[in-house]
Write an enzyme that holds these catalytic residues in place. Structure first.
Site, mmCIF file in Angstrom:
data_model
loop_
_atom_site.group_PDB
_atom_site.id
_atom_site.type_symbol
_atom_site.label_atom_id
_atom_site.label_comp_id
_atom_site.label_asym_id
_atom_site.label_seq_id
_atom_site.Cartn_x
_atom_site.Cartn_y
_atom_site.Cartn_z
ATOM 1 N N ASN A 124 0.888 -1.032 -0.040
ATOM 2 C CA ASN A 124 0.032 0.047 -0.082
ATOM 3 C C ASN A 124 1.037 1.258 0.028
ATOM 4 O OD1 ASN A 124 -1.768 1.893 0.380
ATOM 5 N ND2 ASN A 124 -2.509 1.091 2.189
ATOM 6 N N ARG A 154 -2.658 -2.157 -3.377
ATOM 7 C CA ARG A 154 -3.700 -1.080 -3.178
ATOM 8 C C ARG A 154 -3.795 -0.022 -4.352
ATOM 9 N NH1 ARG A 154 -4.930 3.045 1.066
ATOM 10 N NH2 ARG A 154 -7.289 3.656 0.891
ATOM 11 N N HIS A 186 -12.943 2.535 0.079
ATOM 12 C CA HIS A 186 -13.109 1.697 1.271
ATOM 13 C C HIS A 186 -13.720 0.596 0.639
ATOM 14 C CE1 HIS A 186 -12.834 4.942 4.511
ATOM 15 N NE2 HIS A 186 -11.768 4.587 4.384
ATOM 16 N N GLY A 204 -13.274 4.483 10.854
ATOM 17 C CA GLY A 204 -11.718 4.644 11.299
ATOM 18 C C GLY A 204 -11.374 6.347 11.084
ATOM 19 N N ARG A 239 -11.478 15.262 8.422
ATOM 20 C CA ARG A 239 -12.030 15.601 6.996
ATOM 21 C C ARG A 239 -13.557 16.014 7.476
ATOM 22 N NH1 ARG A 239 -10.868 10.270 3.709
ATOM 23 N NH2 ARG A 239 -9.219 10.205 4.830
ATOM 24 N N GLU A 280 -8.208 -5.434 5.194
ATOM 25 C CA GLU A 280 -7.909 -5.000 3.802
ATOM 26 C C GLU A 280 -6.385 -5.744 3.029
ATOM 27 O OE1 GLU A 280 -9.276 -0.708 3.183
ATOM 28 O OE2 GLU A 280 -8.465 -0.801 5.434
HETATM 29 P P1 ADP Z 1 -7.296 4.441 9.643
HETATM 30 O O1 ADP Z 1 -8.139 5.259 8.612
HETATM 31 O O2 ADP Z 1 -6.120 5.507 9.771
HETATM 32 O O3 ADP Z 1 -6.843 3.052 9.099
HETATM 33 P P2 ADP Z 1 -8.188 3.291 12.064
HETATM 34 O O4 ADP Z 1 -9.083 2.216 11.471
HETATM 35 O O5 ADP Z 1 -7.130 2.802 12.653
HETATM 36 O O6 ADP Z 1 -7.876 4.294 11.138
HETATM 37 O O7 ADP Z 1 -9.097 3.949 13.152
HETATM 38 C C1 ADP Z 1 -8.281 5.033 13.838
HETATM 39 C C2 ADP Z 1 -9.438 5.533 14.999
HETATM 40 O O8 ADP Z 1 -9.620 4.214 15.812
HETATM 41 C C3 ADP Z 1 -8.835 6.263 16.013
HETATM 42 O O9 ADP Z 1 -9.734 7.453 16.204
HETATM 43 C C4 ADP Z 1 -8.771 5.497 17.306
HETATM 44 O O10 ADP Z 1 -9.230 6.340 18.440
HETATM 45 C C5 ADP Z 1 -9.751 4.495 17.119
HETATM 46 N N1 ADP Z 1 -9.060 3.231 17.754
HETATM 47 C C6 ADP Z 1 -8.222 2.306 17.137
HETATM 48 N N2 ADP Z 1 -7.899 1.337 18.180
HETATM 49 C C7 ADP Z 1 -8.719 1.379 18.941
HETATM 50 C C8 ADP Z 1 -8.899 0.962 20.500
HETATM 51 N N3 ADP Z 1 -8.276 -0.481 20.642
HETATM 52 N N4 ADP Z 1 -9.812 1.265 21.357
HETATM 53 C C9 ADP Z 1 -10.587 2.430 20.966
HETATM 54 N N5 ADP Z 1 -10.373 3.299 19.734
HETATM 55 C C10 ADP Z 1 -9.460 2.654 18.994
#
Ligand code: ADP
Length: 396
Positions: A7, A90, A179, A209, A240, A384
């Site tokens: 990626n 990706r 996504h 996320g 965003r 993914e």
């Molecule tokens: P990305 O779009 O960067 O892949 P992610 O899917 O990793 O993003 O999501 C990031 C978000 O998920 C953040 O806001 C984070 O707070 C939340 N998050 C990730 N792991 C945890 C966890 N174990 N507990 C609570 N929130 C989490």
């Protein structure tokens, strides 16, 4: 088969080497600060992360370092590069040209390049990664897996904007959605979990996320999704804005004396829950701040929830019903408070939350609704990289 999943971004690159038979991740990591100074993070399964600072002026050098790490005598995951059977890349934007993953050849790469205008920050970087891999592994088959492909089944009524038709004709201005790899993977997992045929279900997937989108999957086909021409539309995200009145762009440009690209920068990087709260884009920080009485952090989370609720309601209407709602990605997989808040609005759909199951569901597959709930609600971890690996194996 052993598949290297890549990626590639403009200054970073994530990778995983996956054994497609066992679905085991043999090694994974990332290259950061490519073209700036350079850092390689490498982790073989079962071992600690290794971090190496080393110059990587180009993506080719970054990928060379990844390959060297993979065959390193002490900590390598494989003995020789010839063990890599295929590479899955990706690719963010496939425009209308790609409704499925595809084997990469010169003709395909030229078509991907034609989509660069639609994703100027992402596609050129994806292509650089592909070219670099081709140079270093000329004999290895490569597959492109597009974020947009899954949504190519959307009907025209869902993907047209209310703009002059000529802009669609001339520039293909329309909703594409992103996504897709995650929405496809999670909706299929959800069908497996509820034990019903994928083609018979109405599923809403909430990928929550840093970037976030909702997708309506009707009988196995994406029929609508919240992201648009670009990943800026739809939900309020980490940084965003999601949906805004387009007039705000002109208004802010005038009031703040900003150029259009400066306003876009605000919408992409300084908005969302980070912009509302002034605290962070990370929901863990928001939760902590809200607990200490920060009202804007509380508001940011509530506004995020409200927007998700609106999209779920809209997609239940679009599909004339919903059988399954699945939550995925960082927030969707882990944040039980957000899931509970969202689902509390759907009593009219006959949704009943199993509070205990919901509290337990952190990074695992779990039914979070009660047995008498009319809609089955789930937490489903997305993967993914595994999805890209599977697509790659299917084509190679
Ligand atoms: P990305 O779009 O960067 O892949 P992610 O899917 O990793 O993003 O999501 C990031 C978000 O998920 C953040 O806001 C984070 O707070 C939340 N998050 C990730 N792991 C945890 C966890 N174990 N507990 C609570 N929130 C989490």
């Amino acid at each position: 088969m052993k598949v290297l999943v890549i990626n590639c971004g403009s200054s970073s690159l994530k990778y995983q080497l996956i054994d497609s038979d066992s679905e085991e991740v043999l090694a994974k990591g990332l290259c950061e600060r490519i073209g700036i100074d350079g850092r390689l993070v490498y982790q073989k399964a079962g071992l600690d992360k290794e971090i190496t600072d080393a110059p990587m002026p180009t993506h080719k050098q970054a990928i060379q370092m990844v390959l060297d790490a993979l065959v390193n005598e002490k900590t390598g995951a494989i003995r020789e590069l010839s063990e890599i059977d295929a590479v899955g890349h990706r690719i963010v934007h496939g425009g209308e040209k790609f409704a499925a993953s595809t084997l990469l050849n010169e003709e395909v790469l030229a078509a991907v390049e034609e989509c660069n205008d639609l994703a100027p920050l992402h596609n050129p970087a994806n292509l650089i990664g592909i070219r670099a891999c081709q140079e270093l592994m000329p004999e290895v088959p490569m597959v492109g897996v597009f974020d947009t492909a899954f949504h190519q089944t959307m009907p025209q009524v869902a993907y047209m904007y209310g703009l002059p038709y000529e802009y669609y004709d001339k520039y293909k201005v329309r909703r594409y959605g992103f996504h897709g790899t995650s929405h496809s993977f999670v909706s299929k997992q959800a069908a497996k979990l509820v034990g019903k045929p994928y083609e018979e279900l109405k599923i809403i997937v909430c990928h929550l996320g840093n970037g976030a989108s909702v997708c309506a999957v009707d009988h196995g086909r994406s029929v609508d999704t919240s992201m648009g021409l670009t990943p800026l539309e739809g939900l309020i995200m980490g940084t965003r804005s999601g949906d805004v009145d387009p007039s705000i762009l002109e208004f802010l440009s005038r009031k703040e004396n900003m150029s259009l690209s400066e306003v876009m920068d605000v919408l992409n990087k300084k908005s969302g829950v980070a912009g509302i709260s002034g605290v962070s884009s990370d929901f863990r920080d928001l939760e902590a701040a809200a607990k200490e009485g920060n009202e804007k952090a509380e508001l940011a989370q509530e506004a995020f929830v409200y927007r998700v609720v609106k999209y779920i309601g809209a997609y239940a209407a679009v599909m004339n019903g919903v059988d399954v709602i699945a939550f995925t990605a960082g927030v969707g997989e882990n944040n039980d408070w957000i899931r509970a808040k969202i689902l509390a609005n759907f009593e009219y759909l006959g949704i009943h939350l199993d509070e205990e199951a919901n509290a337990k569901a952190k990074g695992v597959e779990q039914v979070i609704s009660t047995p008498d709930s009319k809609v089955i609600c789930l937490a489903v971890p997305t993967n993914e990289e595994l999805a890209i690996c599977k697509e790659t194996v299917a084509l190679v």
